[in-house]
Design a protein around this motif. Structure first.
Motif, PDB file in Angstrom:
ATOM      1  N   TRP A 110       0.842  -1.212   0.000  1.00 35.47           N
ATOM      2  CA  TRP A 110       0.000   0.000   0.000  1.00 35.47           C
ATOM      3  C   TRP A 110       0.872   1.254   0.000  1.00 35.47           C
ATOM      4  O   TRP A 110       0.633   2.179  -0.775  1.00 35.47           O
ATOM      5  N   GLU A 111       1.884   1.280   0.868  1.00 34.97           N
ATOM      6  CA  GLU A 111       2.775   2.440   0.957  1.00 34.97           C
ATOM      7  C   GLU A 111       3.491   2.677  -0.367  1.00 34.97           C
ATOM      8  O   GLU A 111       3.633   3.809  -0.811  1.00 34.97           O
ATOM      9  N   GLN A 112       3.919   1.613  -1.029  1.00 34.86           N
ATOM     10  CA  GLN A 112       4.582   1.748  -2.329  1.00 34.86           C
ATOM     11  C   GLN A 112       3.634   2.369  -3.348  1.00 34.86           C
ATOM     12  O   GLN A 112       4.016   3.255  -4.110  1.00 34.86           O
ATOM     13  N   ALA A 113       2.380   1.921  -3.364  1.00 35.14           N
ATOM     14  CA  ALA A 113       1.392   2.473  -4.292  1.00 35.14           C
ATOM     15  C   ALA A 113       1.139   3.954  -3.997  1.00 35.14           C
ATOM     16  O   ALA A 113       0.980   4.759  -4.928  1.00 35.14           O
ATOM     17  N   CYS A 114       1.111   4.326  -2.736  1.00 34.02           N
ATOM     18  CA  CYS A 114       0.936   5.746  -2.371  1.00 34.02           C
ATOM     19  C   CYS A 114       2.134   6.560  -2.821  1.00 34.02           C
ATOM     20  O   CYS A 114       1.985   7.656  -3.389  1.00 34.02           O
ATOM     21  N   ARG A 154       4.585  10.667  -6.569  1.00 35.23           N
ATOM     22  CA  ARG A 154       5.604  10.999  -7.576  1.00 35.23           C
ATOM     23  C   ARG A 154       4.935  11.378  -8.894  1.00 35.23           C
ATOM     24  O   ARG A 154       5.372  12.297  -9.578  1.00 35.23           O
ATOM     25  N   ALA A 155       3.872  10.672  -9.258  1.00 35.99           N
ATOM     26  CA  ALA A 155       3.156  10.982 -10.503  1.00 35.99           C
ATOM     27  C   ALA A 155       2.524  12.371 -10.425  1.00 35.99           C
ATOM     28  O   ALA A 155       2.564  13.129 -11.401  1.00 35.99           O
ATOM     29  N   LEU A 156       1.950  12.730  -9.272  1.00 35.04           N
ATOM     30  CA  LEU A 156       1.374  14.072  -9.125  1.00 35.04           C
ATOM     31  C   LEU A 156       2.458  15.128  -9.261  1.00 35.04           C
ATOM     32  O   LEU A 156       2.248  16.154  -9.923  1.00 35.04           O
ATOM     33  N   LEU A 157       3.603  14.900  -8.669  1.00 37.54           N
ATOM     34  CA  LEU A 157       4.716  15.836  -8.816  1.00 37.54           C
ATOM     35  C   LEU A 157       5.074  16.009 -10.289  1.00 37.54           C
ATOM     36  O   LEU A 157       5.254  17.141 -10.764  1.00 37.54           O
TER      37      LEU A 157
END
Length: 155
Positions: A81-85, A90-93
């Protein structure tokens, strides 16, 4: 799982801070940040507009099984879950940096790049306001009235 930054080691909090620093570097101010189950929000002001990005986040329950269908341990579930978050932050950045750079170098203008995320007076965004109208226009084949107040003829 999406492929961009799928193996990143950068913590979500670090990406959020990097987003804020990037926005400051391009002239944004008045920052807001909030989280709730399954989502996060980043807000800021720039060019006289208020902007918000809602970031959908996965829920821990989505990671009870491995990709091969085996049950995960509680720690393994949390780690996945943490990896997916981290990946989503990073994608939003990446999205925000690309939009800001497009504006900075003249490829686009701020309102065009951030249109869907500009906050309207009622607190919703342009995207939230427009999506149902776009769907209606495509399903009916007609455009919404430009001046709905004048539709009835007399007022």
């Amino acid at each position: 799982m999406p492929t961009y930054a799928k193996d990143t080691n950068v913590a979500s909090e670090v990406s959020r801070l990097e987003i804020e620093k990037t926005l400051i570097r391009y002239g944004a101010e008045n920052f807001a940040y909030a989280t709730a189950a399954g989502k996060a929000m980043i807000g800021f002001s720039m060019y006289g507009r208020q902007v918000k990005f809602l970031l959908p986040l996965p829920r821990k329950e989505e990671f009870t099984l491995t990709p091969t269908g085996r049950a995960r341990t509680e720690k393994s579930q949390y780690d996945a879950w943490e990896q997916a978050c981290r990946q989503r932050w990073r994608a939003l950045l990446l999205v925000i940096k690309a939009k800001l750079e497009a504006v900075e170098c003249g490829i686009s203008v701020f309102e065009q790049e951030f249109m869907a995320n500009i906050i309207l007076p009622d607190g919703g965004t342009v995207g939230e306001f427009m999506l149902p109208q776009i769907e209606r226009a495509y399903s009916t084949g007609t455009m919404p009235a430009m001046l709905p107040i004048l539709e009835g003829g007399t007022s």
